[in-house]
Design a protein around this motif. Structure first.
Motif, PDB file in Angstrom:
ATOM      1  N   TRP A 139       0.826  -1.215   0.000  1.00 28.82           N
ATOM      2  CA  TRP A 139       0.000   0.000   0.000  1.00 28.82           C
ATOM      3  C   TRP A 139       0.858   1.263   0.000  1.00 28.82           C
ATOM      4  O   TRP A 139       0.396   2.320  -0.390  1.00 28.82           O
ATOM      5  N   THR A 140       2.083   1.164   0.448  1.00 29.33           N
ATOM      6  CA  THR A 140       2.943   2.357   0.454  1.00 29.33           C
ATOM      7  C   THR A 140       3.313   2.736  -0.982  1.00 29.33           C
ATOM      8  O   THR A 140       3.121   3.867  -1.421  1.00 29.33           O
ATOM      9  N   VAL A 141       3.827   1.756  -1.738  1.00 25.77           N
ATOM     10  CA  VAL A 141       4.236   2.108  -3.101  1.00 25.77           C
ATOM     11  C   VAL A 141       3.056   2.171  -4.072  1.00 25.77           C
ATOM     12  O   VAL A 141       3.220   2.645  -5.186  1.00 25.77           O
ATOM     13  N   ALA A 142       1.884   1.715  -3.626  1.00 24.11           N
ATOM     14  CA  ALA A 142       0.693   1.906  -4.472  1.00 24.11           C
ATOM     15  C   ALA A 142       0.511   3.398  -4.713  1.00 24.11           C
ATOM     16  O   ALA A 142       0.053   3.821  -5.774  1.00 24.11           O
ATOM     17  N   VAL A 143       0.910   4.206  -3.724  1.00 24.12           N
ATOM     18  CA  VAL A 143       0.825   5.666  -3.877  1.00 24.12           C
ATOM     19  C   VAL A 143       2.119   6.197  -4.512  1.00 24.12           C
ATOM     20  O   VAL A 143       2.087   6.958  -5.487  1.00 24.12           O
ATOM     21  N   LEU A 144       3.259   5.757  -3.982  1.00 23.28           N
ATOM     22  CA  LEU A 144       4.534   6.301  -4.474  1.00 23.28           C
ATOM     23  C   LEU A 144       4.789   5.956  -5.944  1.00 23.28           C
ATOM     24  O   LEU A 144       5.470   6.681  -6.654  1.00 23.28           O
ATOM     25  N   GLY A 208       8.999   8.513   2.178  1.00 22.57           N
ATOM     26  CA  GLY A 208       9.065   7.926   0.838  1.00 22.57           C
ATOM     27  C   GLY A 208       8.964   8.999  -0.233  1.00 22.57           C
ATOM     28  O   GLY A 208       9.706   8.990  -1.212  1.00 22.57           O
ATOM     29  N   PHE A 209       8.053   9.960  -0.016  1.00 25.09           N
ATOM     30  CA  PHE A 209       7.872  11.045  -0.980  1.00 25.09           C
ATOM     31  C   PHE A 209       9.133  11.911  -1.044  1.00 25.09           C
ATOM     32  O   PHE A 209       9.645  12.221  -2.120  1.00 25.09           O
ATOM     33  N   LEU A 210       9.656  12.241   0.133  1.00 25.71           N
ATOM     34  CA  LEU A 210      10.858  13.089   0.202  1.00 25.71           C
ATOM     35  C   LEU A 210      12.038  12.417  -0.512  1.00 25.71           C
ATOM     36  O   LEU A 210      12.718  13.027  -1.346  1.00 25.71           O
ATOM     37  N   ALA A 220      12.895   4.546  -3.644  1.00 24.71           N
ATOM     38  CA  ALA A 220      13.999   4.810  -2.713  1.00 24.71           C
ATOM     39  C   ALA A 220      13.642   4.346  -1.301  1.00 24.71           C
ATOM     40  O   ALA A 220      14.492   3.836  -0.563  1.00 24.71           O
ATOM     41  N   VAL A 221      12.359   4.490  -0.930  1.00 23.99           N
ATOM     42  CA  VAL A 221      11.953   4.067   0.419  1.00 23.99           C
ATOM     43  C   VAL A 221      12.184   2.558   0.599  1.00 23.99           C
ATOM     44  O   VAL A 221      12.527   2.092   1.688  1.00 23.99           O
ATOM     45  N   CYS A 222      12.001   1.801  -0.468  1.00 23.72           N
ATOM     46  CA  CYS A 222      12.226   0.338  -0.408  1.00 23.72           C
ATOM     47  C   CYS A 222      13.715   0.045  -0.268  1.00 23.72           C
ATOM     48  O   CYS A 222      14.112  -0.884   0.435  1.00 23.72           O
ATOM     49  N   ASN A 223      14.537   0.827  -0.950  1.00 24.12           N
ATOM     50  CA  ASN A 223      15.974   0.538  -0.984  1.00 24.12           C
ATOM     51  C   ASN A 223      16.704   0.915   0.295  1.00 24.12           C
ATOM     52  O   ASN A 223      17.713   0.302   0.635  1.00 24.12           O
ATOM     53  N   TYR A 224      16.189   1.956   0.987  1.00 17.93           N
ATOM     54  CA  TYR A 224      16.978   2.497   2.101  1.00 17.93           C
ATOM     55  C   TYR A 224      16.260   2.556   3.448  1.00 17.93           C
ATOM     56  O   TYR A 224      16.918   2.736   4.465  1.00 17.93           O
ATOM     57  N   VAL A 225      14.935   2.462   3.460  1.00 16.45           N
ATOM     58  CA  VAL A 225      14.213   2.715   4.717  1.00 16.45           C
ATOM     59  C   VAL A 225      13.415   1.515   5.212  1.00 16.45           C
ATOM     60  O   VAL A 225      13.504   1.138   6.392  1.00 16.45           O
TER      61      VAL A 225
END
Ligand code: SF4
Ligand code: SF4
Ligand code: SF4
Length: 339
Positions: A139-144, A208-210, A220-225
């Motif tokens: 659901w996070t990357v569904a938006v990102l 994630g947006f930032l 990027a949020v998947c790769n680093y956070v």
């Protein structure tokens, strides 16, 4: 059967296109019925049937839509599953679907939607489908994924991925502290769980947006956070289903590498005669859609490996020219190793 849409792009509906969606639907239905009967709870029947149907619809669309818009099948599944998890389980069910919620329920021996979700989709399921959760349902990357940087502008920043492990251990430590030092276990379906879930998600979306804007990379949020890959990378290494490139059909145009949202150097695996063993693969199928010769496919098999071939930060996007040089040095290096 071939159907034409109003832009004269052909939909490609054939019997074989029902196989993969049908397989996934059958697996989910089997889980639904087994849990329904053994746990005597209708929720399981609804939950897994709904998810199975959502996945099957996306896979079917992916197979039959015109190539130009084939990625929309994946987005349909991502929307159907993501919104269901957030709205139905998270907000209406007041379950903490964040990783801390899973740790709480696990240590307390509570078998609820969040526990099942993690055990099936994010841990056990990776042995079969790899990180398909990340490609088809999160659901996070569904938006990102709606942001414009579907393919990262630059490659991976070395060592920044370690933050995922720090996050994972921090979440685990926090839960252990609350449970065993403070001894204040959460109450099921309480407002605290709901707030934890909502605030945690808002932080994810914001961060994630930032990161996506700064690094020009939707993922990027998947790769680093995100700490979830810490679980997923164990099982997905040995996943039965993986991407494969048929070498005899590949014309080394590198379109698949340029399109990969996870910076994977697919051809390095092909040169080694292996399937895509990278645990960064999210089974998004983008490489399949962009391949001009249909050389990329999903296959089922038994393999595993520890090599991660990823484009690193500053490395130019693959083209026939620059990767041909890289490929020849890669092959030389490999033959030197094997001597
Ligand atoms: S890595 Fe995390 S944020 Fe990214 S798709 Fe997977 S679960 Fe979602
Ligand atoms: S290798 Fe293919 S399926 Fe895997 S992440 Fe890259 S584009 Fe998606
Ligand atoms: S897109 Fe297809 S043909 Fe081009 S390099 Fe990738 S696998 Fe080979």
């Amino acid at each position: 059967m071939t159907v034409l849409n109003n832009r004269n792009q052909s939909w490609n509906i054939r019997g074989k296109h029902f196989i993969l969606p049908g397989t996934f639907l059958s697996i989910f239905l089997a889980i639904a019925v087994t849990l329904w009967l053994t746990k005597d709870n209708l929720f399981y029947l609804f939950n897994f049937s709904y998810i199975g149907l959502s996945v099957a619809i996306g896979l079917f669309l992916t197979a039959v839509l015109p190539k130009r818009v084939r990625h929309r099948g994946r987005l349909v599944t991502q929307f159907l599953v993501g919104t269901y998890m957030v709205v139905f389980l998270g907000i209406m069910g007041k379950e903490n679907m964040q990783i801390e919620g899973f740790f709480f329920y696990l240590f307390m021996g509570i078998f609820v939607g969040a526990t099942i979700h993690y055990l099936v989709a994010k841990i056990g399921g990776t042995l079969v489908f790899g990180r398909g959760w990340c490609g088809y349902a999160c659901w996070t990357v569904a938006v990102l994924d709606l942001l414009p940087w579907k393919q990262p502008k630059e490659g991976r920043i070395p060592y920044l991925g370690v933050f995922r492990y720090v996050h994972f251990l921090g979440s685990l430590g926090l839960v252990l502290y609350i449970l065993f030092v403070l001894q204040t276990p959460p109450e099921l379906e309480s407002l605290r769980e709901l707030y934890w879930f909502l605030i945690g998600n808002l932080i994810y979306y914001g961060l994630g947006f930032l990161l996506a804007v700064v690094l020009k990379d939707n993922r990027a949020v998947c790769n680093y956070v995100c700490p979830i890959p810490v679980f997923q990378k164990i099982g997905s290494r040995f996943s039965l289903m993986k991407i494969n490139i048929k070498r005899e059909k590949c014309v080394e145009c590198f379109a698949c590498e340029r399109a990969c949202p996870m910076d994977i150097k697919l051809l390095d695996y092909m040169y080694e005669g292996k399937r895509i063993l990278s645990t960064e693969c999210i089974s998004c199928s983008t490489c399949i859609y962009v391949c001009p010769t249909d050389a990329v496919e999903y296959t089922f098999g038994l393999d595993g490996g520890f090599k991660e071939y990823l484009r690193t930060y500053g490395e130019p996007a693959a083209t026939k020219k620059n990767r041909a040089v890289a490929s020849s040095s890669f092959l030389n290096k490999e033959s030197a190793v094997s001597k």
